[in-house]
Design an enzyme around this catalytic site. Structure first.
Site, mmCIF file in Angstrom:
data_model
loop_
_atom_site.group_PDB
_atom_site.id
_atom_site.type_symbol
_atom_site.label_atom_id
_atom_site.label_comp_id
_atom_site.label_asym_id
_atom_site.label_seq_id
_atom_site.Cartn_x
_atom_site.Cartn_y
_atom_site.Cartn_z
ATOM 1 N N ILE A 185 32.122 34.005 44.980
ATOM 2 C CA ILE A 185 32.069 34.490 43.600
ATOM 3 C C ILE A 185 33.349 35.243 43.277
ATOM 4 C CG2 ILE A 185 30.754 35.900 41.949
ATOM 5 C CD1 ILE A 185 28.488 35.837 44.143
ATOM 6 N N CYS A 186 33.888 34.972 42.112
ATOM 7 C CA CYS A 186 35.067 35.695 41.670
ATOM 8 C C CYS A 186 34.634 36.643 40.566
ATOM 9 C CB CYS A 186 36.087 34.670 41.171
ATOM 10 S SG CYS A 186 37.492 35.385 40.369
ATOM 11 N N LEU A 187 34.373 37.888 40.964
ATOM 12 C CA LEU A 187 33.882 38.876 39.996
ATOM 13 C C LEU A 187 34.595 40.184 40.299
ATOM 14 C CD1 LEU A 187 31.709 39.746 37.839
ATOM 15 C CD2 LEU A 187 30.201 40.266 39.749
#
Lengths: 152, 307
Positions: A90-92
């Site tokens: 996840i790119c958060l």
């Protein structure tokens, strides 16, 4: 240092009550937990699906962020999202070292991921997904993502 | 001091440190002792030896070394820190607490704020807990004495009545059936009284009545534990000093607003600190114990990061 104490407290809260769409699956120790989330409104992209998250904590939690990825099995797909790679990474910003704050916790991360999905309308993977999934050998916490758009 | 002794002492200290790192505390202690003979004016030799003796559980030696080291150098965080641990080990929690508080004070007022604050803060809590435990044990013992005295009185009275009754049945004053009925009722009566007495004691113990929960306003948003040295940020939120410093060292921003925040911007929240202290005084035993399933990763003795 204080990771196990803090996680112990989070766990007893999680066992008491959780917001809708979030369930605790497994928390046998203070290094790895499994949570399930689903999107509670009627976004057709995610209707009827349940997603499984793996949390890995270092001993410096909550000073350091946990590592959070979606995991895939027969009952749990990886949700479509322009910031979620097909291998579950996840790119958060919240999960990045710079964007993390120690006042966040397992529950607030789940809520953020829920709302990240809720507000999405694109059935897409991040650009370069195929290459990334094939070649990436880094652990999620060591990848430095470039956050090009904060609108999604 | 003959020339060269200072140098020799330094050499011995380095050798001692190497043994200490390898866990050879006996050897380290011997080398530090030789160093002390060469140069008895260096406070660090004494604190190093104290640390080795701490490992060897030679408490009196630790205390001697710490006191000598402190004599040579007042602002001696390590000296007070080891001293507190030894005093705690020989069950002198009052002395241990004041030593630990000295160490904490010196740590947070030092220019380079290190992660030592968290370690020392944990020791301060441990000392407070030890103090509370002694008070609590004393209290329970006194109460238990009173309760068992009263229970004994009730039982004596009950036995006397029963034996009177048996005598009267024997003498034919009371019928056998009537006698055993009365005996049964005496027994229920006695058991009820004992039950009531125990309930009364349990109720009069405020520990049983109060809800065992720390109010949210006393809890640090990072560790989720009660604070003992809260500091306030610019947006008015308070956090435990030691843990917030850990965060600021990695990321100098306010945990909530993400505005730039420096360690120097923090101010003590004195009123909140007093509220926390008061709450701890009343509830310390369980406040300290509520580390749910804590895994103690530290070995027996806490260590300070080297400075």
């Amino acid at each position: 240092m204080f990771a196990s104490k803090r996680l112990g407290k989070e766990l007893s809260k999680l066992q008491q009550n959780l917001p809708p769409g979030i369930t605790l699956v497994e928390a046998e120790n203070f290094s790895e937990w499994t949570m399930d989330i689903r999107v509670v409104d009627e976004n057709p992209l995610y209707a009827g699906e349940i997603y499984r998250l793996k949390f890995s904590f270092s001993t410096s939690y909550p000073i350091e962020p946990p590592e959070v990825v979606f995991t895939q099995d027969d009952a749990h797909p990886i949700p479509w999202h322009p910031h979620i790679y097909s291998n579950g990474i996840i790119c958060l910003d919240l999960l990045d070292r710079q964007g993390w704050s120690p006042v966040h916790n397992v529950e607030s991360i789940c809520i953020s991921l829920q709302s990240m999905l809720t507000s999405n309308t694109k059935k897409e993977r991040p650009p370069g997904d195929e290459d990334f999934v094939r070649y990436n050998k880094q652990r999620p916490r060591d990848i430095s993502f470039v956050f090009h758009d904060n609108q999604v | 001091m003959p020339p060269g002794n200072e140098y020799a002492a330094e050499q011995l200290k380095t050798q001692g440190n190497n043994h200490f790192k390898n866990g050879e505390y006996g050897e380290a202690e011997t080398l530090y002792s030789q160093a002390v003979q060469k140069n008895s004016k260096n406070p660090l030799l004494f604190t190093n030896r104290a640390n080795a003796r701490l490992k060897l559980e030679r408490w009196e030696g630790v205390i001697d070394d710490c006191l000598r080291s402190i004599e040579l150098m007042r602002e001696n965080m390590k000296g007070f820190f080891y001293l507190a641990q030894a005093q705690l080990a020989i069950n002198h929690p009052n002395e241990a607490l004041s030593s630990a508080l000295m160490a904490y004070e010196l740590c947070v007022s030092s220019r380079q704020q290190t992660s030592n604050a968290a370690t020392i803060s944990a020791l301060v809590l441990k000392c407070k807990k030890a103090k509370w435990d002694i008070r609590e044990r004393e209290r329970i013992r006194r109460r238990a004495d009173l309760l068992s005295d009263l229970e004994q009185k009730l039982e004596e009275g009950y036995k006397r009545t029963v034996s009177d009754l048996e005598d009267r049945v024997e003498a034919g004053e009371v019928g056998a059936v009537e006698g055993s009925e009365e005996k049964a009722s005496l027994k229920t009566d006695f058991e009820k009284k004992v039950g009531d007495l125990r309930t009364a004691f349990a109720l009069s113990d405020p520990e049983h009545l109060e809800k065992r929960e720390v109010p949210d306003y006393l809890v640090d948003g990072i560790t989720f534990e009660i604070m003992h040295d809260p500091v306030v940020t610019r947006n008015g939120r308070s956090y435990e000093r030691a843990t917030l410093i850990e965060h600021l060292k990695r990321n100098p921003t306010d945990p909530l607003t993400r505005e730039p925040l420096r360690i120097e911007d923090l101010r003590p929240n004195i009123a909140l600190k007093e509220a926390c202290t008061e709450f701890m005084e009343k509830n310390e035993g369980w406040v300290y114990d509520c580390g749910d399933g804590e895994v103690d990763v530290n070995t027996r003795w806490a260590h300070l990061s080297s400075s």
